[in-house]
Write a protein that holds these residues in place. Structure first.
Motif, PDB file in Angstrom:
ATOM      1  N   GLU A  23       0.816  -1.211   0.000  1.00 51.30           N
ATOM      2  CA  GLU A  23       0.000   0.000   0.000  1.00 51.30           C
ATOM      3  C   GLU A  23       0.851   1.263   0.000  1.00 51.30           C
ATOM      4  O   GLU A  23       0.405   2.322  -0.433  1.00 51.30           O
ATOM      5  N   GLN A  24       2.083   1.179   0.493  1.00 43.34           N
ATOM      6  CA  GLN A  24       2.965   2.340   0.537  1.00 43.34           C
ATOM      7  C   GLN A  24       4.092   2.165  -0.473  1.00 43.34           C
ATOM      8  O   GLN A  24       4.657   1.077  -0.602  1.00 43.34           O
ATOM      9  N   LEU A  25       4.411   3.229  -1.194  1.00 47.10           N
ATOM     10  CA  LEU A  25       5.484   3.160  -2.175  1.00 47.10           C
ATOM     11  C   LEU A  25       6.821   2.925  -1.489  1.00 47.10           C
ATOM     12  O   LEU A  25       7.041   3.319  -0.339  1.00 47.10           O
ATOM     13  N   PHE A  26       7.736   2.303  -2.215  1.00 46.97           N
ATOM     14  CA  PHE A  26       9.096   2.096  -1.738  1.00 46.97           C
ATOM     15  C   PHE A  26      10.047   2.333  -2.898  1.00 46.97           C
ATOM     16  O   PHE A  26       9.644   2.365  -4.064  1.00 46.97           O
ATOM     17  N   MET A  27      11.330   2.504  -2.556  1.00 49.83           N
ATOM     18  CA  MET A  27      12.367   2.685  -3.566  1.00 49.83           C
ATOM     19  C   MET A  27      13.486   1.703  -3.294  1.00 49.83           C
ATOM     20  O   MET A  27      13.911   1.525  -2.144  1.00 49.83           O
ATOM     21  N   PHE A  28      13.936   1.034  -4.341  1.00 55.85           N
ATOM     22  CA  PHE A  28      15.051   0.100  -4.239  1.00 55.85           C
ATOM     23  C   PHE A  28      16.219   0.628  -5.069  1.00 55.85           C
ATOM     24  O   PHE A  28      16.045   1.020  -6.221  1.00 55.85           O
ATOM     25  N   LEU A  29      17.412   0.655  -4.464  1.00 57.14           N
ATOM     26  CA  LEU A  29      18.619   1.138  -5.129  1.00 57.14           C
ATOM     27  C   LEU A  29      19.659   0.033  -5.138  1.00 57.14           C
ATOM     28  O   LEU A  29      20.052  -0.469  -4.077  1.00 57.14           O
ATOM     29  N   GLN A  30      20.087  -0.367  -6.340  1.00 53.95           N
ATOM     30  CA  GLN A  30      21.173  -1.326  -6.486  1.00 53.95           C
ATOM     31  C   GLN A  30      22.405  -0.548  -6.932  1.00 53.95           C
ATOM     32  O   GLN A  30      22.461   0.009  -8.023  1.00 53.95           O
ATOM     33  N   PHE A  31      23.402  -0.476  -6.029  1.00 55.94           N
ATOM     34  CA  PHE A  31      24.578   0.349  -6.279  1.00 55.94           C
ATOM     35  C   PHE A  31      25.608  -0.404  -7.118  1.00 55.94           C
ATOM     36  O   PHE A  31      25.784  -1.619  -6.981  1.00 55.94           O
ATOM     37  N   ALA A  32      26.278   0.335  -7.989  1.00 55.59           N
ATOM     38  CA  ALA A  32      27.341  -0.251  -8.797  1.00 55.59           C
ATOM     39  C   ALA A  32      28.504  -0.668  -7.921  1.00 55.59           C
ATOM     40  O   ALA A  32      29.220  -1.625  -8.224  1.00 55.59           O
ATOM     41  N   LYS A  54      24.912  11.310  -2.373  1.00 56.29           N
ATOM     42  CA  LYS A  54      25.796  10.570  -1.463  1.00 56.29           C
ATOM     43  C   LYS A  54      26.701  11.547  -0.752  1.00 56.29           C
ATOM     44  O   LYS A  54      27.258  12.466  -1.366  1.00 56.29           O
ATOM     45  N   GLY A  55      26.888  11.320   0.559  1.00 52.54           N
ATOM     46  CA  GLY A  55      27.779  12.178   1.330  1.00 52.54           C
ATOM     47  C   GLY A  55      27.195  13.566   1.521  1.00 52.54           C
ATOM     48  O   GLY A  55      25.989  13.783   1.410  1.00 52.54           O
ATOM     49  N   GLY A  56      28.055  14.513   1.839  1.00 47.63           N
ATOM     50  CA  GLY A  56      27.621  15.878   2.048  1.00 47.63           C
ATOM     51  C   GLY A  56      27.483  16.227   3.516  1.00 47.63           C
ATOM     52  O   GLY A  56      27.773  15.418   4.405  1.00 47.63           O
ATOM     53  N   ASP A  57      27.049  17.445   3.751  1.00 51.27           N
ATOM     54  CA  ASP A  57      26.894  17.963   5.113  1.00 51.27           C
ATOM     55  C   ASP A  57      25.411  18.036   5.453  1.00 51.27           C
ATOM     56  O   ASP A  57      24.619  18.628   4.718  1.00 51.27           O
ATOM     57  N   ILE A  58      25.053  17.448   6.567  1.00 50.82           N
ATOM     58  CA  ILE A  58      23.645  17.382   6.953  1.00 50.82           C
ATOM     59  C   ILE A  58      23.503  17.731   8.419  1.00 50.82           C
ATOM     60  O   ILE A  58      24.395  17.469   9.239  1.00 50.82           O
ATOM     61  N   GLY A 118      21.138   3.417 -13.948  1.00 52.57           N
ATOM     62  CA  GLY A 118      21.253   2.905 -15.302  1.00 52.57           C
ATOM     63  C   GLY A 118      20.064   2.127 -15.777  1.00 52.57           C
ATOM     64  O   GLY A 118      20.090   1.549 -16.854  1.00 52.57           O
ATOM     65  N   GLY A 119      18.985   2.060 -14.995  1.00 51.89           N
ATOM     66  CA  GLY A 119      17.820   1.317 -15.426  1.00 51.89           C
ATOM     67  C   GLY A 119      16.801   1.225 -14.327  1.00 51.89           C
ATOM     68  O   GLY A 119      17.058   1.606 -13.181  1.00 51.89           O
ATOM     69  N   THR A 120      15.617   0.745 -14.675  1.00 54.75           N
ATOM     70  CA  THR A 120      14.528   0.647 -13.713  1.00 54.75           C
ATOM     71  C   THR A 120      13.872  -0.706 -13.798  1.00 54.75           C
ATOM     72  O   THR A 120      14.070  -1.473 -14.735  1.00 54.75           O
ATOM     73  N   SER A 121      13.074  -1.007 -12.771  1.00 59.92           N
ATOM     74  CA  SER A 121      12.292  -2.241 -12.761  1.00 59.92           C
ATOM     75  C   SER A 121      11.102  -2.041 -11.859  1.00 59.92           C
ATOM     76  O   SER A 121      10.992  -1.038 -11.151  1.00 59.92           O
ATOM     77  N   SER A 177       7.367   1.278 -11.438  1.00 62.50           N
ATOM     78  CA  SER A 177       8.820   1.450 -11.519  1.00 62.50           C
ATOM     79  C   SER A 177       9.330   1.917 -10.171  1.00 62.50           C
ATOM     80  O   SER A 177       9.260   3.097  -9.830  1.00 62.50           O
ATOM     81  N   ARG A 178       9.857   0.948  -9.383  1.00 65.38           N
ATOM     82  CA  ARG A 178      10.303   1.251  -8.030  1.00 65.38           C
ATOM     83  C   ARG A 178      11.782   0.948  -7.815  1.00 65.38           C
ATOM     84  O   ARG A 178      12.355   1.358  -6.818  1.00 65.38           O
ATOM     85  N   GLY A 179      12.383   0.182  -8.709  1.00 64.50           N
ATOM     86  CA  GLY A 179      13.767  -0.231  -8.530  1.00 64.50           C
ATOM     87  C   GLY A 179      14.683   0.454  -9.525  1.00 64.50           C
ATOM     88  O   GLY A 179      14.320   0.673 -10.678  1.00 64.50           O
ATOM     89  N   PHE A 180      15.895   0.781  -9.070  1.00 61.05           N
ATOM     90  CA  PHE A 180      16.865   1.477  -9.918  1.00 61.05           C
ATOM     91  C   PHE A 180      18.207   0.767  -9.799  1.00 61.05           C
ATOM     92  O   PHE A 180      18.724   0.563  -8.700  1.00 61.05           O
ATOM     93  N   THR A 181      18.746   0.385 -10.947  1.00 61.65           N
ATOM     94  CA  THR A 181      19.960  -0.412 -10.970  1.00 61.65           C
ATOM     95  C   THR A 181      21.174   0.429 -11.348  1.00 61.65           C
ATOM     96  O   THR A 181      21.049   1.523 -11.903  1.00 61.65           O
ATOM     97  N   ASN A 182      22.349  -0.117 -11.017  1.00 59.86           N
ATOM     98  CA  ASN A 182      23.621   0.501 -11.391  1.00 59.86           C
ATOM     99  C   ASN A 182      23.707   1.952 -10.931  1.00 59.86           C
ATOM    100  O   ASN A 182      24.131   2.835 -11.668  1.00 59.86           O
ATOM    101  N   VAL A 183      23.311   2.197  -9.673  1.00 57.76           N
ATOM    102  CA  VAL A 183      23.375   3.546  -9.124  1.00 57.76           C
ATOM    103  C   VAL A 183      24.839   3.907  -8.889  1.00 57.76           C
ATOM    104  O   VAL A 183      25.589   3.152  -8.266  1.00 57.76           O
ATOM    105  N   SER A 184      25.237   5.046  -9.403  1.00 53.99           N
ATOM    106  CA  SER A 184      26.662   5.403  -9.393  1.00 53.99           C
ATOM    107  C   SER A 184      26.842   6.906  -9.276  1.00 53.99           C
ATOM    108  O   SER A 184      25.955   7.681  -9.648  1.00 53.99           O
ATOM    109  N   GLY A 185      28.015   7.287  -8.782  1.00 49.17           N
ATOM    110  CA  GLY A 185      28.371   8.701  -8.687  1.00 49.17           C
ATOM    111  C   GLY A 185      29.268   9.164  -9.801  1.00 49.17           C
ATOM    112  O   GLY A 185      29.704  10.312  -9.799  1.00 49.17           O
ATOM    113  N   ASN A 186      29.559   8.270 -10.763  1.00 51.07           N
ATOM    114  CA  ASN A 186      30.377   8.678 -11.899  1.00 51.07           C
ATOM    115  C   ASN A 186      29.691   9.813 -12.648  1.00 51.07           C
ATOM    116  O   ASN A 186      28.481   9.785 -12.903  1.00 51.07           O
TER     117      ASN A 186
END
Length: 566
Positions: A355-364, A409-413, A437-440, A530-539
């Motif tokens: 019932e609640q949205l979620f986000m999935f991040l697959q990091f490179a 990613k990172g930073g001052d909080i 780099g993509g979604t699912s 579309s809730r998943g995101f693949t190849n998450v990168s800081g390049n």
């Protein structure tokens, strides 16, 4: 004259009757002492101590006919290979064996009658053992009120036999909707209390016959063989700290968390509900923080059935050195509310009908950084500072809606933070913007490798000494061979199993993901499909606007309460 005599006689009769009536009523009232009130209808006080355990202020007995009595007959895995008959004894490793002398150190506080028991005090070597019965009346509530129990050979709190409220469930009829309000095992965390449970486990022991059937096997430091509920009192601020040399909080059927504050550090799964295709872990509220990294492997939460999260705050971190997941269920995980974080090196997809949205991040690449998610206008709506390296991260908050988000990613909080999670964010700047780099739909699912090679658990020190009892309000000191993160001395991650060489990810991961230069983007567009995101990168991409910089987000006109994630 006759009338006067009549009135006088009537008045005298009345005066005689009135004092007699209350005397007769009082004579019919029986004064009952508290000892004569049925156990099930009153609260029993148990005060623990290494020297003198008190039950309702009186020294405890060793008479097994009493509602509460003490003994030293703890169930544990003995240091032997076989029974006198020659049949094999069990499946425990050398480190899971214990001597008779070590077991005898432990005082078992036995609870044998239904009722409510308020427990306080400390036991250096001990166990609360609840063994009541299987009838509907056989329900026990334990109110933990500043209790500290250490057990080196078995679970420190153990519901061995109480009423099971879901005996009719089968793999054909079971669903993820269960009612445990009538569970025989119930735990309440007293308001303003801090409770520390440091426990061990019992490896599989066979019955003494040739068929090698299970006699005992209890994997968790806090264990119930039947369905269990845990709740807080009126304030909901009671704390339960569990430190385990194997799994943390276990049931063999269902587990429902309604309130209270629970922290778990374990050497295998933090929470496990283990009836295949039947068990349900339901979280309706409270605060749960798990780190399953004190051993060689471990999921944060592992259900052999379902997981349903309706409310509360859940932070579930798998072992960072093994291919395990933050939230793992065989039958499916639904998130219907609350704030949820799961992290690991493996990912079991969350249910698309949550019932609640979620986000999935697959990091490179593995990350142990602060991760901040902002809305399209770069207002932070989620921030968590990951303490260890993880590749697969999922989160859900009530603030997530369909739309475009950015990830940094990172930073001052600055803001309000607990266990790495920011409930409010007052400023954030200088983060590195990430792209994907993509979604699912929900992230796909990889095949979990065979981890049998890592089945041996760390044990308490060979000298059998338990951690020193902490001061009130502090977590127990973890033995040296249980301290996390259990990284090799060269600080390198162990080589992944065969088939998982690609950045620690299974080759079969993400069967429904797309990943190509055409789909790379800094925009994380979250939709119901579309809730998943693949190849998450800081390049840096050629079109990058790398990093953001703003402070005092509350002063911006587009700031809303949405940044409050709890």
């Amino acid at each position: 004259m006759k009338m006067k005599k009549f009135l006088s006689s009537a008045l005298s009769a009345c005066l005689l009757l009135f004092p007699v009536t209350p005397i007769l009523a009082l004579d019919q009232v029986k004064i009952v002492s508290s000892a004569e009130v049925p156990i099930s209808s009153r609260e029993i006080s148990i005060s623990l101590s290494d020297d003198n355990i008190l039950v309702d202020g009186v020294a405890v007995s060793n008479d097994s006919s009493n509602a509460v009595y003490t003994s030293h007959d703890i169930i544990y895995y003995e240091d032997k290979d076989s029974y006198e008959s020659g049949n094999p004894y069990g499946e425990g490793s050398i480190s899971e064996r214990h001597s008779a002398e070590e077991a005898a150190k432990h005082t078992v506080v036995n609870i044998t009658q239904p009722g409510t028991y308020r427990i306080s005090g400390e036991l250096s070597y001990g166990q609360i053992f609840v063994n009541v019965g299987k009838e509907e009346k056989d329900k026990v509530t334990l109110i933990l009120d500043n209790v500290n129990i250490n057990c080196a050979v078995a679970p420190a709190i153990f519901f061995y036999k109480v009423y099971e409220c879901n005996t009719d469930a089968t793999t054909e009829t079971a669903t993820n909707q269960v009612d445990t309000s009538q569970a025989g095992a119930r735990v309440i965390l007293a308001d303003d209390s801090v409770n520390a449970i440091t426990g061990s486990h019992v490896a599989r022991i066979y019955k003494d016959n040739d068929e090698q059937k299970k006699l005992h096997k209890y994997d968790g430091a806090f264990y119930s063989r039947m369905s269990m509920e845990i709740d807080g009192e009126s304030k909901g601020n009671g704390i339960l700290n569990i430190t385990a040399d194997n799994e943390g909080l276990d049931t063999e059927m269902h587990l429902t968390l309604n309130g209270g504050v629970i922290h778990i550090q374990s050497a295998d799964d933090g929470i496990n509900v283990n009836e295949d295709g039947i068990s349900v872990l339901t979280i309706n509220g409270g605060y749960l923080s798990i780190f399953a990294g004190n051993g060689k492997e471990g999921d944060g939460i592992d259900s052999n059935g379902w997981i349903v999260i309706n409310d509360g705050t859940v932070i579930s971190l798998a072992n960072p050195n093994s291919m395990d997941g933050g939230i793992d269920s065989d039958m499916g995980t639904s998130i219907n509310g609350g704030t949820v974080i799961g992290a690991g090196s493996m990912y079991d997809p969350l249910e698309s009908n949550s019932e609640q949205l979620f986000m999935f991040l697959q990091f490179a690449e593995e990350t142990d950084d602060l991760i901040v998610v902002t809305d399209e206008k770069d207002v932070p709506i989620f921030a968590y500072d990951f303490p260890y390296d993880y590749t697969y991260i999922s989160f859900s908050t009530p603030t997530l809606t369909e739309g475009t988000y950015h990830v940094y990613k990172g930073g001052d909080i600055s803001g309000t933070e607990q266990d790495g999670l920011y409930s409010t964010i007052t400023s954030y700047s200088s983060g590195i913007q990430l792209h994907h780099g993509g979604t699912s739909l929900n992230g796909g699912k990889g095949n979990r490798p065979d981890m049998n090679a890592h089945s041996e658990r760390p044990a308490f020190p060979n000298n059998s000494e338990m951690p020193h009892l902490p001061e009130k309000g502090e977590l127990p000191t973890i033995p040296e061979d249980m301290k996390f993160p259990m990284m090799p001395e060269n600080s390198e991650r162990p080589a992944p199993p065969e088939g998982m060489e690609n950045s620690g990810r299974p080759n079969s991961f993400g069967g429904n993901m797309q990943s190509s230069s055409d789909t790379e983007s800094y925009d994380f567009v979250l939709t119901s499909s579309s809730r998943g995101f693949t190849n998450v990168s800081g390049n840096i991409l050629s079109t990058s606007n790398n990093g953001i910089g703003f402070t005092d987000v509350a002063s911006n006109s587009w700031y809303t309460e949405a940044i409050k994630i709890i």
